[in-house]
Scaffold this active site. Structure first.
Site, PDB file in Angstrom:
ATOM      1  N   LYS A   1      59.460  25.266  57.031  1.00 45.41           N
ATOM      2  CA  LYS A   1      60.114  24.137  56.381  1.00 45.41           C
ATOM      3  C   LYS A   1      59.288  22.854  56.448  1.00 45.41           C
ATOM      4  CE  LYS A   1      63.690  26.805  55.632  1.00 45.41           C
ATOM      5  NZ  LYS A   1      65.080  26.860  56.003  1.00 45.41           N
TER       6      LYS A   1
ATOM      7  N   ASP B   1      65.951  29.390  49.044  1.00 52.10           N
ATOM      8  CA  ASP B   1      66.246  28.301  49.972  1.00 52.10           C
ATOM      9  C   ASP B   1      65.490  27.047  49.528  1.00 52.10           C
ATOM     10  OD1 ASP B   1      66.600  26.576  52.088  1.00 52.10           O
ATOM     11  OD2 ASP B   1      66.219  28.080  53.633  1.00 52.10           O
TER      12      ASP B   1
ATOM     13  N   HIS C   1      60.488  10.162  29.101  1.00 52.54           N
ATOM     14  CA  HIS C   1      61.552   9.974  30.084  1.00 52.54           C
ATOM     15  C   HIS C   1      62.601   8.989  29.577  1.00 52.54           C
ATOM     16  CE1 HIS C   1      59.524  12.328  33.209  1.00 52.54           C
ATOM     17  NE2 HIS C   1      60.678  12.302  33.832  1.00 52.54           N
TER      18      HIS C   1
END
Lengths: 394, 394, 394, 394
Positions: D221, D295, D386
């Site tokens: 992680k 995950d 954007h």
């Protein structure tokens, strides 16, 4: 377990640089080892001149020195041609740098620019909690003039330019950036920062728990991203555009081949987390440092660097090196030692107002070494040239 | 733009290390600069001995050398006490290391261990696509014995231990790990790897587009994570446990204070992305390298390192340094030059079978310097000691 | 080689968020794959609300959400207890964070502080040579007020705080630091920086060759040292001191054991070049981000961090986490989506003036997760707890 | 200081996934906050299915999901066209990836290759000194078969491939590399490594002082150089050569412009110490992860990456991305949750034997996003797109 038994090294409290005490040390070494230091004990300089540069003086190491060049430099300080003194024991090195100097000279010379200049000390202040640490940061900004005055009170040539702040947890590092004239300046900045911190501490910052003059945010004598991003010593750039034909003629390769090799080297350096995407900045830096009385321990920082190149449509090759933490002095430290001073003088780089000039010449030298080694790799001459010139003893 | 005008440096194709041609070079420098090289041109050594170490030999740089110690080492190769030759121009350095040596000697000595040993060259193979590159990797593993034979055919002392593989895109880097006996071995490994790659190329790997002998996965003359993780040269550890009382007596501080400073330095080093969480490995490494004929350009890699310490319940302080990329030789390179050889001999570290011993002594030396500087910072003696011993000229 | 044959995804130029076109897309997927999207096509929200958040809307992913806590926070914005919504599919995670929340609540709560706040865009300016690039840097500093005005003309809430400058070769990166109110602000800063650069370009900087709005000095959606040193989003610290007895009671371990584990983890993180010396910041960050409509791609940056701890003489354990690049919003982006907004509202963190509060709660949450996992490792409960709660299917 | 007063979250020891207890938790949140969780409490899935994925289940977050593509992939596992499900709240993202998919499909498709595959746990063994640690390393190598047997005893699908060793001071980290079939495998590897370490500890290694199952050499992680060099999860490469004319037609730019931008981005990423020299791997990775029950905390590692490109003489542009630590599963974890499973099934990526296929599709997706964003930056469409699609609220 061995019981300590060797005697202390003899020292003379009154004058430790006299012939007598030096000879006592030489005799002690000779007594306890297979050497009589016959060469190490011969030198042309007066040991007294080494006071402030070394303790327990016992002799001199003689390092062979050769000149490379001439290199043609278009700096703001270094203008014209220079023979560059390089002290090394790595065969091929001087020849290789000289080859790059020939190439770049024929290409019209190297443009060099010092783009930044600062030496650091970064004290740490630890507080009861992060809130105090943050507020202290604001206080430092508000009180910069006082801190600057305190720092500069200890030095004639050092100037506190600004203070970078970094934080984690309840800590605040203040990275003092000073310009230090023609000295490398580490001690000057330590002293100034120490004095400034004494003033800060006297103001009793709220919530302060602990203080230390340094905790690896400088970072002295070691490479770091913070140094490469924010400069330590001089940040200096050397640039050149090489005509396609010249690359072929002198280096037996092409801009295309060099540029392709650069792509692979850039990726490799990125993947391994290297201090440099160049090939061997350290060789040029170390050899000139050693010849010129710079602190070779600073090769740790000064070997970091960035290469950037462009392949032009016509095959010409733009090439640049950036040394972000080049720590150089034309005054103080080892620059005044007789042989080192002579090497500096050979480029007219000794004394006041010469540090930037020296930085430019070193950057030009480094650029030449990069081009030469890259060309050798690309044209597969690398191993053979080390066989010819180097001390290969397989 | 300056027109090139300086003459080429005189060279003698038959023997470039004779007095005559050396004097011609000295005269040229004297003619074109403010120095007459009067000290640089004096040396006790025979220039002929520098063949293979330098080109364009023009004289010698005299670097002051002092001994530190004695240091007490419990290595597997270095056992007992040693006076350590250090060549430097940074005042305070020898005194500081000597102080650490006194402390550690009184604490019973330093345990040193070489835990890994390998020199690298990392050629790159570029393929048409990643699938070819991956399959080539499997082929290399399957053909390791052939590759090893090809590599070792070029050298008596070098042995190919293993090949690490790294990949990105369509590239495959092979990081050849060789043991190189008592030589530093860069050239030996380059030559062996070059030969092995010639064999590989002769097998015509499927889909191969491009090959280069190096592209920054070694990484030579620069710090990198890959070197620190996987060793370049010797990986050596020095360890000691200091009694609480002794720290107070000799260093005027405590294990608690040193340990707290370490916590801050660890975090600082992590945040800035430093090559070392230590204080100044480079100082000890560079000074011994210079005295002992090691390649000071390797300070770039050899300055990296890891400090790990523990504060014991009784206030004793366990302290260790790890140098993951210490590049040392007791043979070849600059080790045979007269003064350098004498320095090696002063520790009985010259010649066959001494490289590991030298690595252990350097690690012990570095440990002493770390303890001394950390103590100075913690006890606030750092600035004052540099004022007393160093060449501070504010 | 496969011939492209699949049809384009149906789109409706007039309104792509209507039921009809959404169903057409669902039908297309069902036709070409083994799924009929029966769950994905069920949602309680109005697709029209997703305009501006996604294109080709085809349904919703349902991610299970559980509350951890309550956690007790002493922030400047978050004050009191909070149930923290966490969306995850990793079994054990919510339970583990809850355990840490119980511990820290019983210890008196967590002090949280936002110590810095800035969002970036870093355009690059390439010049003919380094000298132009350096001089441009000086010009930028001198013209900061103009640049600030140009940047802020495009936004009501964004303020240009300062511009960091970085250089290599002939390049100059300007790292615009803006505060962005309660929005994450990437687009706002892009737009403002773009406008500011248009103004800069209109002034025709001397020697400018090339310009680009970004070239990896921000760094957006990826970890970097520059972000960890200089903040991206919020820099937030959470701190606590845990009484020795409580650690034993709740976590079945001790401050000593946790501190020893920390020493090893610190060194490991340093050696491997990790983005964090913590254990798993990413878990807490990702779970709250997902629940609360934050951009989970920012886990790339927001997972970086620093842990610093101290073991007190009485066995109490001071522990802190610093998240240097926590990118959070209480407004804009995904925060307004119905379920996400509810999660924010469950902590009263939705809307104006709540971004700092959210940052504090996330930092407190991360701290709880660090303590819980470290305790599990140290007390050897880690594997067994994942066996009990997690979906282990060996 | 706030006194803790909020009640504990209700839990049911017998079955915490029943409607009743879930409603109790929802009611508690509603009572103590401004939200009634009306959307969060609506979901089509059976909470019971979330057992093993979350504790304290209180509802579901609905994340909008859209398909991008089709993308044309030439993998060893993924062959043909795929609509790629992406869950995100960042407007423009799906449209941008779709644009890249159109470009690459017209260019003939993307070649994808999984070049390495391993999941890790890295226990640490601390010894009395470095010598014991080194000797332990040799013992581990000699006893690999025993260790492998012990590790594999806990799992049907996990295989211990090899053990990397790393050292500093008196520590030895063993980095267990296991293949884990179609599961992400962190828990599987933790359990297997734990069991193997129990066996090792039972052999009473000489001089062992301390053991811990993890100390940041995995690194779980969080990004690290060790992961990027040595793979964590899948190491996957996607490659394509884009015809010059197509770049102009679809992207309104050129290979030359993209390649120049890449040069600057490469240098920027190197200087700042970024986890990736790409633009935004994290966006594509996170959006597919979220849709497909991966995950999302692993975005921390899986966002790292390497871009390598070549500009051909005819203006064609070779472009590749390498994701060195892509942690994916087609089985276990969140993959079985109803909406997530449907997303996997939409690409026929659910269940046995599909993890490599999923890795290839994600790599192809990431490549498309890189090309699209780079083109937008280069052609100055980035800010405007954007503005058109994203939720910009200045």
């Amino acid at each position: 377990m061995t019981t300590p038994s060797l005697p202390k090294l003899p020292r003379d409290r009154n004058n430790d640089y006299q012939a007598d005490i030096i000879q006592q040390r030489q005799a002690l070494i000779a007594e306890h080892s297979p050497t009589d230091l016959q060469h190490t004990s011969r030198y042309s300089i007066d040991p007294e001149q080494c006071r402030g540069n070394i303790e327990n003086f016992t002799g001199c190491v003689q390092v062979p020195m050769g000149f490379a060049g001439p290199v043609l430099v278009h700096g703001e300080h270094a203008q014209g041609e220079f023979y560059v003194p390089m002290a090394t024991t790595e065969g091929t090195l001087v020849a290789s740098y000289s080859r790059g100097m020939r190439l770049t000279r024929e290409a019209g010379g190297i443009t060099c620019t010092v783009v930044d200049d600062a030496m650091q000390r970064a004290p740490i202040f630890v507080f009861e909690n992060a809130r105090h640490a943050r507020d202290f940061g604001l206080w430092v900004t508000a009180n910069f003039d006082h801190i600057k005055a305190a720092a500069e009170a200890t030095t004639r040539s050092g100037k506190l330019r600004d203070i970078e702040q970094y934080s984690a947890g309840k800590m605040r590092w203040l990275r003092f950036n000073m310009t230090t004239g023609d000295a490398a300046g580490q001690n000057m900045v330590s002293k100034a920062t120490h004095h400034a911190c004494q003033w800060i501490l006297a103001q009793q910052p709220a919530g302060l728990e602990h203080f230390s003059l340094a905790a690896n945010f400088d970072t002295d004598k070691k490479h770091s991203f913070v140094n490469s991003l924010h400069t330590r010593g001089k940040r200096v750039v050397a640039e050149i555009t090489l005509p396609a034909a010249l690359i072929t003629e002198v280096m037996h390769t092409s801009g295309e081949a060099l540029f392709k090799q650069r792509q692979l080297s850039n990726l490799g350096a990125f993947m391994v987390g290297s201090a440099s995407n160049g090939a061997h900045f350290a060789n040029g830096v170390a050899a000139v440092f050693l010849a010129c009385g710079q602190d070779v321990a600073n090769v740790a920082e000064s070997s970091a660097g960035f290469v950037y190149s462009e392949l032009k449509d016509n095959g010409d090759y733009y090439f640049s090196v950036t040394i972000p933490s080049l720590i150089v002095a034309s005054y103080g430290g080892g620059t005044g030692l007789p042989t080192q001073r002579e090497c500096l003088e050979s480029m007219d780089c000794y004394g006041t107002g010469k540090a930037h000039k020296l930085a430019e010449i070193i950057a030009a030298t480094v650029l030449c070494g990069e081009l030469s080694l890259a060309s050798a790799i690309v044209s597969d001459q690398w191993v053979s040239s080390h066989d010819a010139y180097g001390r290969n003893r397989p």
